[in-house]
Scaffold this active site. Structure first.
Site, PDB file in Angstrom:
ATOM      1  N   ASP A  99       0.869  -1.181   0.000  1.00  0.00           N
ATOM      2  CA  ASP A  99       0.000   0.000   0.000  1.00  0.00           C
ATOM      3  C   ASP A  99       0.900   1.224   0.000  1.00  0.00           C
ATOM      4  O   ASP A  99       1.663   1.430   0.941  1.00  0.00           O
ATOM      5  CB  ASP A  99      -0.886   0.032   1.253  1.00  0.00           C
ATOM      6  CG  ASP A  99      -1.996  -1.018   1.177  1.00  0.00           C
ATOM      7  OD1 ASP A  99      -2.218  -1.561   0.085  1.00  0.00           O
ATOM      8  OD2 ASP A  99      -2.622  -1.289   2.213  1.00  0.00           O
ATOM      9  N   ASP A 146     -14.431  -5.690  -3.373  1.00  0.00           N
ATOM     10  CA  ASP A 146     -14.537  -5.695  -1.916  1.00  0.00           C
ATOM     11  C   ASP A 146     -15.938  -6.180  -1.564  1.00  0.00           C
ATOM     12  O   ASP A 146     -16.925  -5.574  -1.984  1.00  0.00           O
ATOM     13  CB  ASP A 146     -14.378  -4.270  -1.358  1.00  0.00           C
ATOM     14  CG  ASP A 146     -12.992  -3.701  -1.624  1.00  0.00           C
ATOM     15  OD1 ASP A 146     -12.052  -4.506  -1.806  1.00  0.00           O
ATOM     16  OD2 ASP A 146     -12.849  -2.474  -1.657  1.00  0.00           O
TER      17      ASP A 146
END
Lengths: 205, 257
Positions: free
Chosen positions: B11, B135
């Site tokens: 990330d 997601d």
């Protein structure tokens, strides 16, 4: 100097960097004249067969690539650059004719329970261990693949390695000065770099 | 035999690798800085990572510009497949990342907002370049809903339906993030992973919730995933990529060692 045919293939930078890491001096070649004087040539490729062929034709690199191959100097095709050596593809809506250097078609994996594209690291079985670009690479070695289609050479003796994913296919071929791989040596870490080093060594004669 | 892949995910926030503790919290400031993305990528490359994912959590123009530099530097040093996700909204964004050295681009909220982006990307660059990241959260017994905007916004879409639609439109791979589990190290959601994997014809990457080595093995065996993606388990040095692969091999999973 190794000529890297730049007809707009998306992975050109990766191929260039990997060849440089393997010790080559690389020149991006966008028109046929630049191919003269190259000690070897690499045809990269990713994406659609027709796009690849049409872009090569637009830049007049299509016939130039064939002419280069006829000089007998080392030539390496990667992924769609391997498929382009054949006559035609069965890719959806494809109507482009390939270079036709070898007889055979480019066909799709069967699908069904098989996931397509074939993405990831798969093993090769080395069929012709004497091949100079496979020096130091043995059966069972892993290379990175990402493709939905593969060539089916009519001449079975062309196959240099074979790989099984649903079907067993020629994952690399070799004839005289022409080498071509369905896998991506530029994305295959140490094993891929080894293959490219071997190719670079060949270009030095 | 095709190996199952182990994929570290980085990330990236303004050029640095960070890790939030729980899903969606990264932007809220719950970040821990864990290092330079390219240094980490090189380390994972040496440990035998099968691919690498760089995820831009900055979601600003400035963040994207620094991401291009990260990808270029990583691609110069890591001869392995690289995927970029986060903040990719147009075909031009995709082109920029692919030209920088990425092999695949991953889209999530932008695909939900404009499903046709999947088709456009697949037509221009080939399906193998286009990853759709999903997601999802279990909202009722036997029902998983798709969430947008980093897991904050319910979409009303059924996860299996959206997965199939994305593949129809041209996605060459799916990444499945289970929101309940992500960041909490509670394990992958095996049921939804398996269901989607069995119903789509493209590879499925399981993400979110790898806390133990057996979580990873379970999602590859029972969840029928083709690859596992994980962040904190690697960044905090809990396990190396090699240790993960050795464990998977012991469980009888084909991996590249």
């Amino acid at each position: 100097m190794i000529a890297l045919l730049d007809y707009g293939a998306g992975n050109i930078r990766s191929v260039q960097k990997a060849l440089e890491r393997a010790g080559a001096q690389v020149q991006l070649v966008r028109d046929p004249g630049q191919l003269r004087g190259a000690a070897a040539a690499v045809l990269p490729g990713v994406g659609a067969f027709d796009d690849c062929i049409h872009s090569m034709q637009r830049q007049e690199l299509f016939h130039a690539a064939l002419q280069f191959i006829q000089t007998g100097k080392p030539f390496l095709g990667i992924c769609v650059g391997y498929q382009a050596l054949f006559e035609r593809s069965e890719e959806f809506n494809s109507c482009a004719a390939g270079l036709g250097l070898f007889t055979g078609r480019v066909v799709r994996f069967a699908g069904g329970h098989l996931k397509v594209p074939h993405i990831g690291w798969n093993q090769v079985e080395v069929l012709r261990p004497g091949c100079p670009v496979l020096k130091g690479i043995e059966s069972g070695a892993y290379f990175y693949f990402v493709h939905s289609y593969f060539p089916q050479p009519q001449d079975p003796t062309l196959a240099l390695t074979r790989t099984t994913y649903g079907a067993t296919f020629a994952s690399a071929i070799w004839k005289d000065n022409v080498f071509a791989t369905q896998f991506h040596p530029e994305k295959s870490q140490q094993t891929g770099l080894r293959l490219l080093e071997n190719f670079v060594a060949l270009s030095r004669g | 035999m095709l190996a199952k892949r182990v994929i570290p995910c980085l990330d990236v926030h303004d050029g640095h690798v960070t890790r939030g503790v729980q899903f969606g919290r990264a932007e809220a400031g719950g970040l821990r800085n864990v290092g330079d993305p390219v240094e980490l990528a090189v380390r994972y490359n040496e440990q035998g990572a099968d691919e690498m994912v760089f995820f831009d959590i900055t979601a600003s123009a400035q963040g994207r510009a620094s991401m291009v530099g990260v990808i270029e530097r990583a691609a110069d040093q890591c001869f392995m497949p690289l995927t970029v996700g986060g903040g990719i909204r147009t075909v031009e964004d995709m082109q920029t990342m692919l030209r920088a050295g990425a092999d695949k681009v991953s889209i999530n909220s932008s695909a939900l907002a404009t499903p046709d982006l999947i088709r456009q990307g697949a037509e221009k660059f080939g399906s193998q370049c286009i990853v759709v990241s999903i997601d999802c959260k279990k909202v009722a017994p036997d029902k998983w809903e798709v969430f947008a905007k980093g897991g904050r916004q319910p979409t009303g879409l059924d996860a299996v339906d959206w997965a199939k639609k994305a593949v129809e439109l041209g996605a060459g791979e799916l990444v499945l993030n289970s929101i309940d589990a992500d960041g909490t190290k509670a394990g992958f959601d095996l049921v939804i992973t398996r269901r989607i994997s069995e119903q789509v014809g493209v590879p499925v990457v399981a993400s979110g919730g790898a806390g133990t080595l057996d979580h990873m093995a379970d999602v590859l065996i029972e969840g029928q995933a083709d690859a596992v993606l994980a962040a904190s388990i690697f960044h905090f040095g809990t396990y190396t990529v090699l240790q993960v692969k050795e464990h998977l091999a012991k469980r009888g999973i084909p991996v590249r060692l």
